[in-house]
Enzyme design. Structure first.
Site, PDB file in Angstrom:
ATOM      1  N   LYS A  83      52.833  10.443 -45.759  1.00 25.55           N
ATOM      2  CA  LYS A  83      52.455  11.334 -46.869  1.00 25.55           C
ATOM      3  C   LYS A  83      51.259  10.769 -47.650  1.00 25.55           C
ATOM      4  O   LYS A  83      50.448  11.511 -48.199  1.00 25.55           O
ATOM      5  CB  LYS A  83      53.644  11.547 -47.818  1.00 25.55           C
ATOM      6  CG  LYS A  83      54.795  12.329 -47.166  1.00 25.55           C
ATOM      7  CD  LYS A  83      55.994  12.440 -48.083  1.00 25.55           C
ATOM      8  CE  LYS A  83      57.034  13.450 -47.640  1.00 25.55           C
ATOM      9  NZ  LYS A  83      58.013  13.039 -46.673  1.00 25.55           N
ATOM     10  N   VAL A 124      62.098   6.963 -44.215  1.00 22.83           N
ATOM     11  CA  VAL A 124      63.495   6.868 -43.777  1.00 22.83           C
ATOM     12  C   VAL A 124      63.688   6.140 -42.446  1.00 22.83           C
ATOM     13  O   VAL A 124      64.821   5.862 -42.050  1.00 22.83           O
ATOM     14  CB  VAL A 124      64.187   8.253 -43.694  1.00 22.83           C
ATOM     15  CG1 VAL A 124      64.366   8.869 -45.065  1.00 22.83           C
ATOM     16  CG2 VAL A 124      63.456   9.196 -42.757  1.00 22.83           C
TER      17      VAL A 124
HETATM   18  N1  GLU Z   1      60.471  13.149 -41.754  1.00 25.01           N
HETATM   19  C1  GLU Z   1      61.303  12.877 -42.874  1.00 25.01           C
HETATM   20  C2  GLU Z   1      61.725  14.163 -43.549  1.00 25.01           C
HETATM   21  O1  GLU Z   1      60.935  14.998 -43.762  1.00 25.01           O
HETATM   22  C3  GLU Z   1      60.595  11.966 -43.831  1.00 25.01           C
HETATM   23  C4  GLU Z   1      61.444  11.573 -45.024  1.00 25.01           C
HETATM   24  C5  GLU Z   1      61.225  10.145 -45.513  1.00 25.01           C
HETATM   25  O2  GLU Z   1      60.775   9.294 -44.759  1.00 25.01           O
HETATM   26  O3  GLU Z   1      61.512   9.877 -46.693  1.00 25.01           O
HETATM   27  O4  GLU Z   1      62.855  14.354 -43.877  1.00 25.01           O
END
Ligand code: GLU
Length: 310
Positions: free
Chosen positions: A69, A262
């Protein structure tokens, strides 16, 4: 600041302490992540001079997940003006879970680009700007900021999340309902999940952090890969929102910008000094690695790295 070799004994001690911590659980809501060895642990530090310290399983590749992000936001900051971006996403911490089903702020936009709703809105802007080239453009920017020629997507993790990511699908449909997405939901989600599935190591993360702490210039080159204004904005949002509903406590305890994911990765950077990458697949209920949090806390305390250190 000491060159990284001078801090090696302290970093080694911190690594050994964090190794003893086995709190948290491997992420299972993305089925492909459930099979990862929970005991993996890696720590890398890269100084702004390019010197790197690597400890533990630093050769292990994992997916960026929410750390991506930071880079998708950097990409829109490079190509859009502030006013246009601010119509789609704000810069306020939510105090809520990363995958909270959107709560819009009083300007009717997601709170910030570090939570899923904001990052999905940002991904839509990337598609609007680059059309069919959106993935290529994203991967090019990811690679140059990581100081690499190219990066790759873990297709198994991507497909796993694309097939099962109904919560993100719900968020995207709500955004679409509020006219915050210009492109089809499935197209936006596909690119968002691809960003999350980019593969990295902790040493890549440390280099990325070092590029950020080195004013947008990878340590090994003189080429500026991000505008300074972009960095100032990304780092501000990382500092205040990067650690989700733990963001305030993070600034209080650790005091430099960071972003967790995550899969168990944590990226952090100390302005003008170093980038830090940690990987440990067990994450807490806020989606951050407890070992990653502890490493950064101890680094901050023992090396006096808090940006407001006295
Ligand atoms: N791909 C995960 C989601 O969108 C990323 C979330 C994260 O890493 O906090 O749920």
């Amino acid at each position: 600041m000491n060159p990284v070799s001078n801090i090696e004994p302290t970093v080694r001690e911190i690594f050994e302490l964090a190794l003893k911590l086995d709190e948290g659980k491997v992420t299972t809501y993305i089925p492909e992540l459930a099979g990862v060895d929970p005991d993996l642990f890696a720590l890398s530090i890269c100084g702004t001079d390019g010197r790197t310290l690597n400890m533990g399983d630093t050769g292990h590749m994992f997916t960026m997940q929410s750390i991506s992000k930071v880079l998708s936001y950097a990409l829109v900051l490079e190509y859009y003006d502030d006013e246009t971006i601010m119509e789609r996403v704000g810069v306020e911490a939510t105090g809520e879970d990363f995958d909270s089903i959107i709560k819009l702020d009083h300007h009717k936009r997601p709170f910030n680009p570090m939570v899923n709703a904001g990052a999905i809105a940002v991904t839509d802007m990337i598609i609007s700007r680059f059309k069919d080239e959106a993935l290529v453009k994203s991967l090019d920017l990811f690679a140059s900021v990581l100081g690499k020629n190219e990066v790759s997507v873990d297709e198994a993790v991507f497909m796993s999340e694309y097939r099962t990511g109904e919560r993100n699908r719900a968020i995207a449909h709500l955004l679409k309902n509020f006219s915050l997405l210009d492109n089809p939901v499935e197209e936006v989600l596909a690119l968002y999940f691809k960003h999350c599935s980019v593969q990295i190591t902790t040493s890549d993360l440390a280099c990325l952090g070092a590029t950020f702490s080195n004013k947008g210039c990878p340590a090994s080159s003189v080429r500026q890969v991000l505008k300074r204004e972009t960095l100032q904005k990304v780092l501000s949002v990382m500092l205040t929102c990067g650690m989700y509903n733990y963001a305030g406590q993070w600034v209080y305890d650790v005091g430099f910008p960071a972003k967790s994911g995550v899969s168990g990765g944590v990226l952090s950077m100390v302005p003008d000094k170093m980038g830090v990458g940690v990987f440990s697949p067990r994450v807490d209920d806020k989606g951050s690695s407890p070992r990653g949090v502890l490493v950064n806390k101890l680094l901050s305390e023992r090396l006096n790295l808090h940006i407001f250190a006295c």
